[in-house]
Every structure is written in structure tokens, then in C-alpha cells.
Design a protein around this motif. Structure first.
Motif, short mmCIF file in Angstrom:
data_model
loop_
_atom_site.label_atom_id
_atom_site.label_comp_id
_atom_site.label_asym_id
_atom_site.label_seq_id
_atom_site.Cartn_x
_atom_site.Cartn_y
_atom_site.Cartn_z
N PRO A 296 0.82 -1.21 0.00
CA PRO A 296 0.00 0.00 0.00
C PRO A 296 0.86 1.27 0.00
O PRO A 296 1.94 1.30 0.59
CB PRO A 296 -0.81 -0.10 1.29
N ILE B 6 -8.99 -1.00 -9.70
CA ILE B 6 -10.33 -0.61 -10.14
C ILE B 6 -10.25 0.54 -11.14
O ILE B 6 -9.69 1.59 -10.82
CB ILE B 6 -11.19 -0.14 -8.93
N LYS C 209 -10.98 5.92 -15.21
CA LYS C 209 -9.91 6.40 -14.34
C LYS C 209 -9.68 5.44 -13.18
O LYS C 209 -10.61 4.77 -12.72
CB LYS C 209 -10.27 7.79 -13.78
N HIS D 246 -9.69 4.20 -9.62
CA HIS D 246 -10.39 4.56 -8.39
C HIS D 246 -9.54 4.10 -7.21
O HIS D 246 -9.37 2.91 -6.99
CB HIS D 246 -11.77 3.89 -8.34
N GLY E 46 -10.01 5.46 -3.97
CA GLY E 46 -10.78 5.59 -2.74
C GLY E 46 -10.25 6.68 -1.84
O GLY E 46 -9.31 7.41 -2.19
N ALA E 47 -10.90 6.82 -0.68
CA ALA E 47 -10.63 7.95 0.22
C ALA E 47 -9.21 7.93 0.78
O ALA E 47 -8.54 8.96 0.86
CB ALA E 47 -11.65 7.97 1.35
N GLN E 48 -8.72 6.77 1.20
CA GLN E 48 -7.36 6.67 1.76
C GLN E 48 -6.41 5.97 0.79
O GLN E 48 -5.30 5.60 1.17
CB GLN E 48 -7.36 5.90 3.08
N SER F 83 -6.82 3.03 -0.38
CA SER F 83 -6.77 1.59 -0.09
C SER F 83 -7.81 0.80 -0.88
O SER F 83 -7.96 -0.40 -0.66
CB SER F 83 -6.95 1.35 1.41
N ALA F 84 -8.51 1.44 -1.80
CA ALA F 84 -9.54 0.72 -2.57
C ALA F 84 -8.93 -0.47 -3.29
O ALA F 84 -7.77 -0.44 -3.69
CB ALA F 84 -10.20 1.67 -3.57
N GLY F 85 -9.70 -1.53 -3.43
CA GLY F 85 -9.25 -2.71 -4.15
C GLY F 85 -8.60 -3.76 -3.27
O GLY F 85 -8.17 -4.80 -3.76
N ASP F 86 -8.56 -3.51 -1.97
CA ASP F 86 -7.91 -4.48 -1.08
C ASP F 86 -8.89 -5.61 -0.76
O ASP F 86 -9.40 -5.72 0.36
CB ASP F 86 -7.43 -3.78 0.19
N ILE F 87 -9.11 -6.47 -1.74
CA ILE F 87 -10.15 -7.50 -1.61
C ILE F 87 -9.64 -8.77 -0.95
O ILE F 87 -10.41 -9.69 -0.68
CB ILE F 87 -10.77 -7.86 -2.98
N PHE G 211 -13.15 -2.86 -0.63
CA PHE G 211 -13.09 -2.75 -2.10
C PHE G 211 -13.13 -1.30 -2.56
O PHE G 211 -12.35 -0.87 -3.41
CB PHE G 211 -14.25 -3.52 -2.73
N ASN H 271 -13.43 1.73 -0.51
CA ASN H 271 -12.80 2.73 0.37
C ASN H 271 -13.54 4.08 0.35
O ASN H 271 -12.98 5.11 -0.01
CB ASN H 271 -11.32 2.91 -0.04
#
Lengths: 385, 385
Positions: free
Chosen positions: A146, A214, A219, A221, A223-225, A227-231, B310, B312
Motif C-alpha cells: 500500500p 479498479i 480512471k 479509483h 478511494g478515500a485513503q 486503499s480501494a481494491g484491497d479484496i 473494495f 474505500n
């Protein structure tokens, strides 16, 4: 922010798209005053972004001067850092590959050693293609952990000792550096190269661990921090006894990642340590390994089925080490997604192995750098500096 | 598409943001030729989008004429169609509420009857605020079922008999009509009104069923087929015996939706038919109902925990009928998300009941209409028509 129609970035976009090849074209297409056009074009030429040549066709009288992107004055780098490899790709401003190299490099040796290696390889590749160091405008780097994208600092990366909070961009003085998680740059590389017309794409990396990049509305994505996509730590049903390194149990990665499958095989008397070992066993025809990879596919499919309902992607790409036996992995993934997701969300969904292959991360990192460099904000910043 | 810097839409944006109040401002801010400015402004005035007045301050000499949005020439409508209600909001071009009304209307009576009611209410509200019918530029409609957004046709909506594939926009001849799923317009209304600075937001509606509206990067994410956010059919663990109307089992909605809770209560000897009945029992202090709502919260939290990893998001908003007892529902949701999601994704996550309340859907539908009308493509289309 006040919009700036007719900015230098708008002018550059018209030139790079080939819509405008002369100052007259620009005046006609934008409606800008001739004095404004001159100001914008001169600034772009002065910054080395555009060149103006005398090579126009003569139609009687003096031929109009032609405008085009000053390709030779630019180079960009995409760097793919893995646990034990370093791949560097040198690219031109349009995303074309100029030169590349790959070496075994252990990321655990820490940022100074690894980045010194990258720096030295950049010089070598620039030498190969005959461009000066100052041509290098931006570097994109994908790392296996990350990252706080805004600062380029890795954020508690489990397999990158010595890298936590290290300010990677500061190592390359005077060059823009963008650092991102490897699966994000893989998603970008795959999208731009293999699925440029697709709006919504998921890139799932199945290696030692499991992660997802993602693309939403074309574009990345994050996420806010970021960390999106941490599945890898989404819960799967029926595996409450499987403990995960994150402290929870029944995480997807703890039952279907390459490391988890290798551990199961070792328990069954088939020594394996990594995703690569699992792949070798499957390719050797071992039925236990094959059964476990199919079962992993079904578990990954269970998580993806929920994400298909939630996100409604057009394409799911499966990459990472285990995708080398993708026919077995995808069988399980497809079976579960088509059973568990809503028909409206699956009837045009494509589930496919990665087409960009081992290049995806380096190319994606390079595209990250180029797209940042050519973004309107950056171009206007450069021109107004 | 060739970009069009300095288009009529750019000029309108500068006027509506208050950045430009005179033609001189526009010339200075855009760099456009005076003749181009005149052409753009005249077209905007001719189409009733902008007005020019003599009310500028005198600084000696003739006072410059002032440009502003021609608010009085515009009206927009947001319509919230529920299973048994119809709410209509009349709004001005800046999103301000002009007038509204709500009536009991049964959606199952079919599109002609329901839309005739909407049409009649629109005339009444326009009359109340003294604007002519031709001022009505666009209508947004939220409906309780899936919609093919591009055509405005409901797509096999389970609780809207007679509406399948009905071309809703054609009913309102000569006016732009946008039709969307109710939870999408709720998400938009909540985002624009209560969380305008938030990039990534989920709006979860817990009513008879369970659905989710997704705001990604400030925009509604509808996905490839427009089915994004359909989280009611994501599988939850430990409930394989719970059959769902979709044909699968263990769907979130089949165990945690208002209808499912009502059914469980009925089995326990407490007659309940709807989410509203469940709310009444909880508010009356019934411990069985309270226990089931908390348990529903935990199951919703299990699904949301995966979506937090996913996607975030910065904010999760809980709305819908059951959110009227949100303290009990949110307890279960929060408990599970904080236990099961990654710390990086939760440490700044806000989980909150809806602030926009019963207005969210109608206001969101109106904003959908206004944002479409003011989009660059639409403005340039109007001006060039």
C-alpha cells in the motif's frame, strides 16, 4: 477553481490529438484571439512541449509553419518493483516503448539500494536511445504494497522492510515521481493497452496474496485513503477456521492466495512455498494442486460475484502469478460469478486472463507518469511557471 | 471528440459561478476574441439562459451591462415515485426548492395513471410559483426499480406492474426527462445537500429490500448496465437456508430486508407486513423486533465491510424506512464494519443516518435534471440548435 477555457493545456490537447497543425487551425477551433494563440504556443515551444517546423505543404506563397508535439525532448519511465525483480521501461510521450530491462532485485534490501539500481538503469536506457537525462520528465513506480498516493510514501507494506513512510519521490531530485500500488498500475496498463474503450474494469491479481485494481469511468479509483481494491481480506463463507496475517479469519487471501495454496499442498506432502511452486505442480499435472486451484477460483468467484453486483464492471481481468494456470482458475471464478451474480450484471460481462502479461505493471506505471504530466493542471503549471 | 475550449458552456459556467459579470470579464478570463464572446453571449441570451441588464455601477461614463443566469425563465422538477407515494419538487436552476407536494399514489396502477398525476401536479406547482409551463426545462424521476438510464425505461421492475420497458420520457413531450433508480437519486440528493465536499460516498437504503447508490469521484456510478449498487443479492454467510425471490439463497435482502424481518416476526407471533410495521414494533419497545433489527444491521455490516475494503468510501449513509430506527440498525452495522474492514479504510470512515430525510429522492431527482441540463454537451447542443 475558475475554469480556464482556452488554456495552454487545451491548445496542447488540440495539437497532440492532431486536430490543429497550424496557428490558424488553433484560432479557428478555439475562437481565441490571435494574440492569445501566439502567447500560448510560444510558451509551449519555450518549455519544449511543442515544436514548430517549416515543413508544411506549399499552396503558393509562404508555407504555413507546422505545430507538433516535441517528442524527442521527452522521455518517461515506468518501474515495476516486485518482491524479487525490478523492471524498467522507457517510454515516449505518446506511450510508445523505447527500451526496457529487467533484473533480479530484492525489495527487502531497502529503498536506497533498490532506487540506486533504478536510477542507474534509467541512465543506461536513456543512453541506449540517445536522449539526455533532462529529457526524463516523470517516473511512475509500482510497488508491492500500500502507498499513500499523494506523497508517494509506502504505508506499512508487509513485504517491503525499510520502506515504510520512505519519501520515494525525493530520491529523484527534480523529476516528477508517482508511486502507486502494483495492482493499480497493472489495472491502468491493462486498461489502456487492451481495453481502452471500456469504462469500468477490475484487474484482479492472484499471486502470493490477492488484490484488485479498479478502473471506474476510465480512471483509477483509489478511494478515500488510497486503499480501494484491497479484496484479499474480504470474508468468504465456510472458512472460519482459516486465520489470516491481518488478525481476522476466513479472509479470501488466507484461503485462496498462492501462499495459502502452497501451505495446503505442503500439508498434503507436496512441498511448495510460493505461487510459482503451485503453478509448477499444476503444470506437472498434479491433481491435488489442480483441485486446490479450482477451489481457490470458486472462492475468488464468490467475492467477485458480490463485487459484480455492487460495481457492475464490463470486464474482469485475472492477472498475477497464478493466472499462468488461468484455465483452471477461471473455470472456478466463472462458475461462481455466473451462479451468484444478477443476470443483468453478467450477461455482457467478460472475464478474461491478462493480455498485457508481465509488462502490465511497468507499462502502467509509465502511463501513470505520462498522464500526470499531460494533465491540464500540470501543463498549465509548467507553462505558467 | 475534439475539445472545444471557450465554448458556450464554458462562458455559461463563468457567468453562473459569478466569475464573470460583464463581456469584458469574459474576454479577460477566456482570452477569446471579442467577436467570439459576442457570438456566445448573444446565443445564450437568445436561448433564455442568460440575461443582460443595465444595472452595473457607474464609474463615470456608460455603466457596463451586467450578465447573469436568467433564473426566472427556468424551472426543474424532481419526482420521487415510491410504491405508494408520489412526491414532486419544483426547483430553480441553482437547485433551490420553489414548491413541493406529496400525495398517496399507487405505482402499481401503471405508468399512464401515475404520470398523468405527476403532470397535473407539475402544472399546479408551476401555477403556485407563477412560472409558465415552457419554463420547465427538465424533469428527473426516481422509481423503485431498475432502469435503463440511457432510455429511461424501467427494466423488469418487480414492484411496478405495467412499467416494464415503458418509455417514460416520451410521456412528457418536448421536455428532457431523466429516469433513474430511487436509490441513485437518493445518493445524489444526499451527496449534493449534506456531503458536497465528499468524493466517495455510499447511500444504503434499507427498506422492504436493500439497495445502494454509489457516488465515485463526485459522480453517480451506474456501472456497465446501470445495475451497480444492487447489493441486496450479495451472499451472507451462515444463511444458506434462506431462499430469495431472485432464485438464489442467503441473499442479504432475504435475511436483513424489511420484508424478511417482518416475516420472521410474523413467524414469532408478532404480525408484521412491512418495514414500517417493523419500525412500529421497535419503537413500541418490542425486544424480538429490536433483536432482529440489530441482527439485520450485523448482516448488512458484513456485506458493507467487504465493500469498504473494495471501494474505500469516506461516508456511508443509511437511509430507507428502517433507518427511522437507525440507532439499533447502525449499532450492528458499525460493529461489523469496524471488526471486519481494514484499519486504513475505516479510521476516517463516517457511518451516519441520512440527513436529507424524506426529501432526498425528490431533491436528488431534481438535481439530476439540473446537472444534465447544465452539462457542457447539453448547453452546447441548445446553443448550436
Amino acid at each position: 477553481m475558475t475554469p480556464q477555457p482556452g488554456s495552454a493545456a487545451d491548445v496542447l490537447t488540440l495539437i497532440s490529438a492532431g486536430s490543429a497543425t497550424t496557428r490558424s487551425d488553433l484560432a479557428r477551433l478555439t475562437g481565441l484571439a490571435r494574440s492569445t494563440i501566439s502567447q500560448r504556443v510560444d510558451a509551449l515551444i519555450e518549455r519544449g512541449l511543442v515544436e514548430e517546423t517549416e515543413s508544411g505543404e506549399s499552396t503558393g506563397g509562404r508555407p504555413p509553419r507546422q505545430l507538433r508535439l516535441h517528442t524527442e525532448q521527452h522521455a518517461f519511465a515506468g518501474v515495476d518493483l516486485g518482491a524479487t525483480h525490478c523492471r524498467v521501461a522507457l517510454m515516449d510521450i505518446s506511450g510508445g516503448l523505447l527500451a526496457e530491462c529487467e533484473d533480479p532485485v530484492v525489495i527487502g534490501e531497502g529503498p536506497e539500494k533498490v532506487l540506486a539500481h533504478v536510477d542507474q538503469r534509467l541512465d543506461r536506457l536513456l543512453g541506449e536511445v540517445g536522449r539526455p537525462r533532462r529529457a526524463l520528465r516523470a517516473i511512475g513506480i509500482g510497488v508491492p504494497g500500500p502507498v499513500e498516493f499523494a506523497t508517494g510514501r509506502p504505508n506499512n507494506p508487509p513485504i517491503m522492510p525499510g520502506w515504510n513512510d520512505y519519501p520515494v519521490p525525493e530520491y529523484f531530485d527534480g523529476i516528477e515521481v508517482l508511486v502507486d500500488n502494483d495492482v493499480n498500475v497493472m489495472a491502468l496498463g491493462e486498461h489502456r493497452n487492451a481495453f481502452p474503450g471500456t469504462n469500468h474494469l477490475l484487474f484482479v491479481k492472484v499471486g502470493t496474496g490477492i488484490g484488485c485494481g479498479i478502473v471506474a469511468d476510465g480512471k483509477l479509483h483509489r478511494g478515500a485513503q488510497g486503499s480501494a481494491g484491497d479484496i484479499g481480506h474480504i470474508r468468504v463463507s465456510g472458512h472460519d477456521d482459516a486465520g489470516c496475517r491481518c488478525g481476522n479469519s476466513a479472509c479470501l487471501e488466507a484461503v485462496a492466495g498462492g501462499a495459502a495454496i502452497a501451505r495446503r499442498l505442503t500439508e498434503l506432502g507436496l512441498p511448495a512455498e510460493s505461487g510459482a511452486d503451485v503453478v509448477a505442480l499444476v503444470q506437472g499435472g498434479d491433481t491435488q494442486a489442480l483441485r486446490l486451484v479450482r477451489e481457490a477460483g470458486r472462492l475468488i468467484g464468490e467475492v467477485l460475484a458480490g463485487l459484480v453486483n455492487f460495481f457492475n464492471p464490463e470486464v474482469i481481468v485475472i492477472g498475477g502469478a497464478l493466472s499462468r494456470v488461468h484455465e483452471h482458475l477461471l473455470a472456478g471464478i466463472r462458475e461462481t460469478i455466473y451462479r451468484r451474480s444478477l443476470p443483468l450484471a453478467t450477461h455482457q460481462l467478460s472475464i478474461t486472463p491478462s493480455r498485457t502479461g508481465i509488462n502490465a505493471a511497468a507499462l502502467g506505471a509509465g502511463l501513470l507518469a505520462i498522464e500526470h504530466y499531460l494533465s491540464p493542471d500540470n501543463i498549465n503549471r509548467i507553462v505558467n511557471a
